[in-house]
Design an enzyme around this catalytic site. Structure first.
Site, PDB file in Angstrom:
ATOM      1  NE  ARG A   1      -4.263  -1.430   0.050  1.00 57.58           N
ATOM      2  CZ  ARG A   1      -4.357  -2.489  -0.745  1.00 57.58           C
ATOM      3  NH1 ARG A   1      -3.361  -2.795  -1.568  1.00 57.58           N
ATOM      4  NH2 ARG A   1      -5.439  -3.246  -0.735  1.00 57.58           N
TER       5      ARG A   1
ATOM      6  CG  ASP B   1       1.492  -2.628  -8.373  1.00 60.86           C
ATOM      7  OD1 ASP B   1       1.402  -2.297  -9.570  1.00 60.86           O
ATOM      8  OD2 ASP B   1       0.608  -3.268  -7.770  1.00 60.86           O
TER       9      ASP B   1
ATOM     10  CD  GLU C   1      -3.091   3.057  -5.210  1.00 63.78           C
ATOM     11  OE1 GLU C   1      -1.893   2.767  -5.117  1.00 63.78           O
ATOM     12  OE2 GLU C   1      -3.991   2.202  -5.320  1.00 63.78           O
TER      13      GLU C   1
ATOM     14  CG  HIS D   1      -3.139  -1.162  -6.869  1.00 62.90           C
ATOM     15  ND1 HIS D   1      -3.391  -0.435  -5.724  1.00 62.90           N
ATOM     16  CD2 HIS D   1      -3.242  -2.470  -6.503  1.00 62.90           C
ATOM     17  CE1 HIS D   1      -3.653  -1.261  -4.730  1.00 62.90           C
ATOM     18  NE2 HIS D   1      -3.559  -2.505  -5.174  1.00 62.90           N
TER      19      HIS D   1
HETATM   20  P1  NAI Z   1      -1.474 -11.273   5.069  1.00 67.48           P
HETATM   21  O1  NAI Z   1      -2.492 -10.780   6.039  1.00 67.48           O
HETATM   22  O2  NAI Z   1      -1.462 -12.707   4.678  1.00 67.48           O
HETATM   23  O3  NAI Z   1       0.005 -10.908   5.602  1.00 67.48           O
HETATM   24  C1  NAI Z   1       0.364  -9.711   6.171  1.00 67.48           C
HETATM   25  C2  NAI Z   1       1.537  -9.991   7.115  1.00 67.48           C
HETATM   26  O4  NAI Z   1       2.056  -8.734   7.548  1.00 67.48           O
HETATM   27  C3  NAI Z   1       1.132 -10.763   8.373  1.00 67.48           C
HETATM   28  O5  NAI Z   1       1.991 -11.870   8.546  1.00 67.48           O
HETATM   29  C4  NAI Z   1       1.300  -9.742   9.504  1.00 67.48           C
HETATM   30  O6  NAI Z   1       1.698 -10.336  10.725  1.00 67.48           O
HETATM   31  C5  NAI Z   1       2.391  -8.853   8.934  1.00 67.48           C
HETATM   32  N1  NAI Z   1       2.447  -7.516   9.519  1.00 67.48           N
HETATM   33  C6  NAI Z   1       1.439  -6.726   9.960  1.00 67.48           C
HETATM   34  N2  NAI Z   1       1.923  -5.544  10.358  1.00 67.48           N
HETATM   35  C7  NAI Z   1       3.268  -5.582  10.177  1.00 67.48           C
HETATM   36  C8  NAI Z   1       4.318  -4.664  10.403  1.00 67.48           C
HETATM   37  N3  NAI Z   1       4.090  -3.452  10.907  1.00 67.48           N
HETATM   38  N4  NAI Z   1       5.582  -5.049  10.096  1.00 67.48           N
HETATM   39  C9  NAI Z   1       5.830  -6.273   9.577  1.00 67.48           C
HETATM   40  N5  NAI Z   1       4.876  -7.175   9.338  1.00 67.48           N
HETATM   41  C10 NAI Z   1       3.603  -6.840   9.626  1.00 67.48           C
HETATM   42  O7  NAI Z   1      -1.629 -10.334   3.787  1.00 67.48           O
HETATM   43  P2  NAI Z   1      -1.184 -10.642   2.281  1.00 67.48           P
HETATM   44  O8  NAI Z   1      -2.263 -11.347   1.569  1.00 67.48           O
HETATM   45  O9  NAI Z   1       0.179 -11.223   2.294  1.00 67.48           O
HETATM   46  O10 NAI Z   1      -1.151  -9.155   1.683  1.00 67.48           O
HETATM   47  C11 NAI Z   1      -0.221  -8.188   2.131  1.00 67.48           C
HETATM   48  C12 NAI Z   1      -0.618  -6.833   1.586  1.00 67.48           C
HETATM   49  O11 NAI Z   1      -0.462  -6.807   0.166  1.00 67.48           O
HETATM   50  C13 NAI Z   1      -2.114  -6.481   1.797  1.00 67.48           C
HETATM   51  O12 NAI Z   1      -2.327  -5.900   3.061  1.00 67.48           O
HETATM   52  C14 NAI Z   1      -2.375  -5.491   0.690  1.00 67.48           C
HETATM   53  O13 NAI Z   1      -2.163  -4.181   1.188  1.00 67.48           O
HETATM   54  C15 NAI Z   1      -1.304  -5.803  -0.362  1.00 67.48           C
HETATM   55  N6  NAI Z   1      -1.869  -6.274  -1.630  1.00 67.48           N
HETATM   56  C16 NAI Z   1      -1.518  -5.610  -2.792  1.00 67.48           C
HETATM   57  C17 NAI Z   1      -2.017  -6.007  -4.007  1.00 67.48           C
HETATM   58  C18 NAI Z   1      -1.624  -5.326  -5.294  1.00 67.48           C
HETATM   59  O14 NAI Z   1      -2.243  -5.591  -6.344  1.00 67.48           O
HETATM   60  N7  NAI Z   1      -0.613  -4.474  -5.313  1.00 67.48           N
HETATM   61  C19 NAI Z   1      -2.980  -7.130  -4.088  1.00 67.48           C
HETATM   62  C20 NAI Z   1      -3.226  -7.794  -2.830  1.00 67.48           C
HETATM   63  C21 NAI Z   1      -2.703  -7.362  -1.655  1.00 67.48           C
END
Ligand code: NAI
Length: 330
Positions: free
Chosen positions: A234, A258, A263, A295
Site C-alpha cells: 500500500r 505498484d 493513487e 496497482h
Molecule cells: P497477510 O495478512 O497474509 O500478511 C500480512 C503480514 O504482515 C502478516 O503476517 C502480519 O503479521 C504482517 N504484519 C502486519 N503488520 C506488520 C508490520 N508493521 N511489520 C511487519 N509485518 C507486519 O496479507 P497478504 O495477503 O500477504 O497481503 C499483504 C498486503 O499486500 C495487503 O495488506 C495489501 O495491502 C497488499 N496487496 C496488494 C495487491 C496489489 O495488487 N498491489 C494485491 C493484494 C494485496
C-alpha cells in the site's frame, strides 16, 4: 439480492458476469468511485461491492446505512479504506477476498526487481530504435544478494520462496514469524538489522496506523546506500517525500512501486490526454531509477477468477444467512 458495484472496468464485468450464474445476485455496474459525492447511487441496493480506492469513511457509511445497505463486499484483500468501526455502529457487515493469488503479487514484485536491475524496459526501447549499445545497462547478479522482506503473510512468504530460488539470502520481519520459512533458512531479524543488511527491501505488510510511513527519513538513513526498495503493498507505507529525498541523495538506488500514497486520483484511469496535477508523482517519474506500475500486481487471469468467485460466494453467504468466513471487523 441487488448489489451496486463501484469502480468497475471491462475486466471486472467480464469475470463477474462469467461467474454470476444462478446466484440470485443482481449486479449493477458503476464506473465511478464510491465516495461522499456518489453515495446517492446506492439507494435501493442491499449491498455494495468496492475496490481498493473507494472511500468508505464514516460519512459514506452513514449514508449507506440510511439507504438500507447492509453489506460491503470488498473485492480485494486490503481493507484500510473502510472505517470498520463506523460499519459496526450501523450494523453493516464487511467481507473481503483474503487471498486471491499470493503468487500474482509476489511475482509482480519480482518483475519490478528484474526490470529495475536489468533495465529491460530501457533495452526494449533502445533496440526498437536500432540502438544496440549496452552503455548504462549494467545490472547485478541476484545470486548471493540479501533481500529483506517486511511482512511474511501469504504474499510475503511466497515472495521469500521465490527469492530463495534466485539463491538470495532472505531476511524477514513480522510480528508472527512463519516457522516453515524459518526451517527453509529465512532469518527473522529486528527491523533495523533488516534495513542495514539488505540489498533489496520488499514491503508486504498491510497498511495500518502502526505501519503508515514505515519507510521514512529515519528508516532510509539506516538502509545500505544504493538499496533497491520495492512496494507492492500500500502506498502510504512509504513517506513519498522522504523517498524522493533519498533518491536525490543516492541513498535509494532503485525504487519500484505498484502502489502510491495519492493513487486514488490517478491509478486505473487513462489520463494520457490530461495535464497531471500531482507534482509528486511527476517528480518520481522523472527519476531514471524509479519504476511505477499502477496497482497491477494482482492482475492475472487466475486472480480475477478467484476474486469473482470468492466475492460472489461472500455475498451469497450473507444473502443465505450463512456464517461469513471472510468477514472483517473492528
Ligand atoms: P497477510 O495478512 O497474509 O500478511 C500480512 C503480514 O504482515 C502478516 O503476517 C502480519 O503479521 C504482517 N504484519 C502486519 N503488520 C506488520 C508490520 N508493521 N511489520 C511487519 N509485518 C507486519 O496479507 P497478504 O495477503 O500477504 O497481503 C499483504 C498486503 O499486500 C495487503 O495488506 C495489501 O495491502 C497488499 N496487496 C496488494 C495487491 C496489489 O495488487 N498491489 C494485491 C493484494 C494485496
Amino acid at each position: 439480492m441487488k448489489i451496486a458495484f463501484f469502480n468497475t472496468k471491462s475486466y471486472d464485468r467480464e469475470y463477474f458476469d462469467r461467474s454470476n450464474k444462478n446466484t440470485g445476485i443482481e449486479i449493477t455496474y458503476f464506473d465511478g468511485t464510491l465516495n461522499c459525492e456518489t453515495t446517492e447511487l446506492t439507494k435501493g441496493y442491499e449491498g455494495v461491492c468496492v475496490f481498493v480506492n473507494d472511500q468508505l469513511n464514516a460519512d459514506v457509511i452513514a449514508k449507506l446505512a440510511e439507504h438500507g445497505t447492509r453489506l460491503i463486499a470488498l473485492r480485494c484483500a486490503g481493507f484500510n479504506n473502510v472505517d470498520l468501526e463506523a460499519a459496526a455502529r450501523h450494523s453493516i457487515k464487511v467481507v473481503r477476498v483474503p487471498a486471491y493469488s499470493p503468487n500474482a503479487v509476489a511475482e509482480h514484485a519480482v518483475a519490478l526487481i528484474l526490470t529495475l536491475n536489468r533495465k529491460t524496459h530501457k533495452a526494449y526501447n533502445r533496440v526498437r530504435e536500432s540502438n544496440f549499445s549496452l552503455e548504462r545497462l549494467t545490472g547485478f547478479n541476484l545470486q548471493g544478494k540479501t533481500v529483506g522482506v517486511i511482512g511474511t503473510g501469504k504474499i510475503g512468504a511466497t515472495f521469500c520462496r521465490i527469492m530463495q530460488g534466485f539463491q538470495c539470502k532472505v531476511l524477514a520481519q513480522d510480528p508472527y514469524p512463519n516457522k516453515d520459512l524459518q526451517k527453509k533458512g529465512v532469518e527473522y531479524v529486528k527491523t533495523d538489522e533488516l534495513l542495514s543488511r539488505s540489498d533489496i527491501i520488499s514491503l508486504h505488510c498491510p497498511l495500518t496506523p502502526d505501519s503508515k510511513h514505515l519507510i521514512n527519513k529515519e528508516s532510509i538513513k539506516k538502509m545500505k546506500r544504493g538499496v533497491m526498495l520495492i512496494n507492492t503493498s500500500r502506498g502510504a507505507l512509504i513517506n513519498t517525500q522522504d523517498a524522493i529525498k533519498g533518491l536525490k541523495k543516492g541513498r535509494i538506488g532503485y525504487l519500484g512501486i505498484d502502489v502510491y500514497e495519492q493513487e486514488e486520483e490517478l491509478f486505473f484511469k487513462d489520463l494520457s490526454e490530461n495535464i497531471i496535477q500531482d507534482e509528486t508523482i511527476m517528480r518520481l517519474m522523472s527519476f531514471p531509477n524509479v519504476l511505477i506500475t499502477s496497482h497491477q500486481a494482482f492482475f492475472t487471469r487466475e486472480a480475477l477468477e478467484q476474486i469473482a468467485f470468492v466475492t460472489l460466494q461472500n455475498i451469497q453467504d450473507f444473502k443465505n444467512e450463512r456464517p461469513l468466513k471472510n468477514e472483517v471487523s473492528a
